[in-house]
Design an enzyme around this catalytic site. Structure first.
Site, PDB file in Angstrom:
ATOM      1  N   SER A   1       7.825  69.659  -9.616  1.00 46.56           N
ATOM      2  CA  SER A   1       9.274  69.700  -9.745  1.00 46.56           C
ATOM      3  C   SER A   1       9.804  70.969 -10.402  1.00 46.56           C
ATOM      4  CB  SER A   1       9.742  68.493 -10.557  1.00 46.56           C
ATOM      5  OG  SER A   1       9.226  68.544 -11.879  1.00 46.56           O
TER       6      SER A   1
ATOM      7  N   LYS B   1      13.540  75.199 -17.887  1.00 44.70           N
ATOM      8  CA  LYS B   1      13.745  74.145 -16.889  1.00 44.70           C
ATOM      9  C   LYS B   1      14.910  73.258 -17.311  1.00 44.70           C
ATOM     10  CE  LYS B   1      11.115  70.631 -14.299  1.00 44.70           C
ATOM     11  NZ  LYS B   1       9.798  69.973 -14.140  1.00 44.70           N
TER      12      LYS B   1
ATOM     13  N   SER C   1       3.611  69.177 -11.959  1.00 45.33           N
ATOM     14  CA  SER C   1       4.881  69.858 -11.733  1.00 45.33           C
ATOM     15  C   SER C   1       4.962  71.275 -12.281  1.00 45.33           C
ATOM     16  CB  SER C   1       6.035  69.032 -12.312  1.00 45.33           C
ATOM     17  OG  SER C   1       6.229  67.868 -11.558  1.00 45.33           O
TER      18      SER C   1
END
Length: 453
Positions: free
Chosen positions: A128, A53, A152
């Site tokens: 996210s 990420k 997330s």
């Protein structure tokens, strides 16, 4: 896509072939799950390729949190989880798209554009960590790392049909994770199945002296100890699921039936209404975000505004140009609840309520082994579905409890709705009992024999 368990047995030549294939597929894909093709990041470390990420530091890579304000920032060091990957025959390979600074539930706020859900490209992948989940579900990654502040990892895993694990707060080092809400943030795996989640979790867990919140515990061995024969006492929160859609409630009841057939004991418990938890979570997270993001001023690193007259204008223009609307909204609200006139009324009271919620979870866990809930109230919505920010915030209604209390939680795909969209369910365990989470999920996964592809 080959699983992580299988990939760990490949030779170096076979791994290079795998990486080349992933790189080519990413270039050909329109999901926008990766910020750019992995080879463009200079991903040269040996090992099984793991998607990272874009808020986890990898030395020599441009890390931006999908925000314009960090444009051009190159990480000068590895996050501890990256070093742990290297020690376990894995390596970062590409950066995944995400909501800007991990603030969002749809991966629509990224400066790199939206990420599409591989199950239906007209729908969001969640957020996210939407890029990580979309890549794993879409066959563009063996496995991925995400971060979970209020769901997330788990919510995009549910929307895309993969496994997402949020470890206990302190189980995995946050050193090198660019902070959104320091007391909630936790790095964890997004994978194709429970075995892979266990392998990747074991690789990144353990004490880290560079993180003051890291628990002084040895790395886990959950994969070695996976046991589908264990039976648990599982709590359900009936009042907690009233806001879920009919499809999610049906999947919930069917999964409960499967758990009973396996031999688990199901009992009913109650906890503070989830709508109160939403308010508490956002007050605290926005307050911490306003503090953490104060460092992005256009002076030390990242984007700097041009044609400025003085220092005040530099701060103002750099932050105005660099931050997106959702980040600005949360910074403003965070500063508001921390201001002298409202600190006691909002922030202090939210922290007191947070402690009460944690005590409620602990009380439940005195009598049960696990808690079972949906992950999200609906399946993946269409793009631009949420009419307001508040509506988007409510999509976290079932996931934030684990963050408020610091407990481990896992999202497992269990069904599809009539449109073929994945539905995930969540197990929550006692602090540092990821083994039970993985054991019950592994047994259920095998029982359902669910195939979402």
């Amino acid at each position: 896509m080959i699983t992580l368990k299988q990939a760990l047995s490949l030779s170096q030549d076979e791994l290079e072939t795998l990486k080349n294939g992933i790189d080519a597929n990413v270039r050909a894909s329109d999901l926008n799950a990766y910020i750019k093709a992995p080879s463009l990041n200079g991903a040269s470390a040996k090992g099984v390729p793991i998607l990272i990420k874009d808020n986890i530091s990898v030395k020599g890579w441009e890390i931006t949190c999908s925000s314009k304000i960090l444009e051009g920032y190159v990480a000068p060091y590895h996050a501890s989880v990256i070093e742990n990957l290297h020690q376990n025959s894995m390596a970062g390979f590409g950066l995944s798209n995400m909501d800007e600074f991990a603030m969002g539930s749809t991966t629509e706020s990224s400066c790199y554009g939206i990420t599409k859900n591989p199950r239906d490209k007209n729908r969001v992948p969640g957020g996210s960590s939407g890029g990580s989940a979309a890549a794993v579900a879409g066959g563009l990654a063996v496995a991925a790392l995400g971060s979970d502040t209020g769901g997330s990892i788990r919510q995009p895993a549910s929307y895309c049909g993969c496994v997402g694990l949020k470890p206990t707060y302190g189980r995995v080092s946050r050193y090198g994770l660019i902070a959104y809400c320091s007391s909630f943030d936790q790095i964890g795996p997004i994978t194709q199945n429970v075995e892979d989640a266990s392998i990747l979790f074991d690789a990144i867990s353990g004490h880290d002296s560079k993180d003051s919140t890291s628990a002084n515990l040895k790395p886990t061995q959950t994969f070695k100890n996976l046991n589908r024969e264990r039976r648990f006492k599982i709590a359900v929160l009936r009042d907690h699921i009233k806001d879920a859609s009919n499809e999610v409630q049906l999947a919930y009841e069917n999964t409960l039936k499967a758990l009973k057939e396996i031999g688990h004991e199901i009992v009913e418990k109650k906890i503070l209404d989830s709508h109160y938890q939403i308010s508490i979570y956002y007050i605290i997270s926005m307050a911490e975000a306003s503090s953490n993001l104060a460092r992005f001023d256009g002076v030390r690193y990242g984007r700097r505004a041009q044609n400025i007259k003085d220092l005040k204008e530099l701060y103002l223009k750099s932050r105005s140009e660099g931050f997106g609307d959702e980040v600005k909204r949360r910074i403003m609200l965070g500063n508001f609840v921390l201001s002298s006139g409202y600190y006691d009324a909002y922030y202090l009271k939210a922290q007191q309520m947070r402690l009460m919620i944690k005590e409620q979870y602990n009380k439940i866990f005195e009598e049960v082994d696990l808690i079972f809930t949906p992950v999200a109230p609906t399946t993946a919505p269409l793009f631009n579905y949420h009419a307001s920010p508040l509506e988007m915030y409510l999509s976290d209604i079932y996931t934030i409890g684990a963050n408020l209390s610091g407990l481990p939680a896992l999202s497992l795909p269990v069904a599809k709705d009539p449109l073929g969209l994945p539905i995930g369910m969540q197990f929550i365990a006692k602090a540092f009992d990821e083994q039970s989470l993985l054991d019950v999920s592994y047994a259920l996964e095998q029982e359902l024999k669910l195939k979402l592809d």
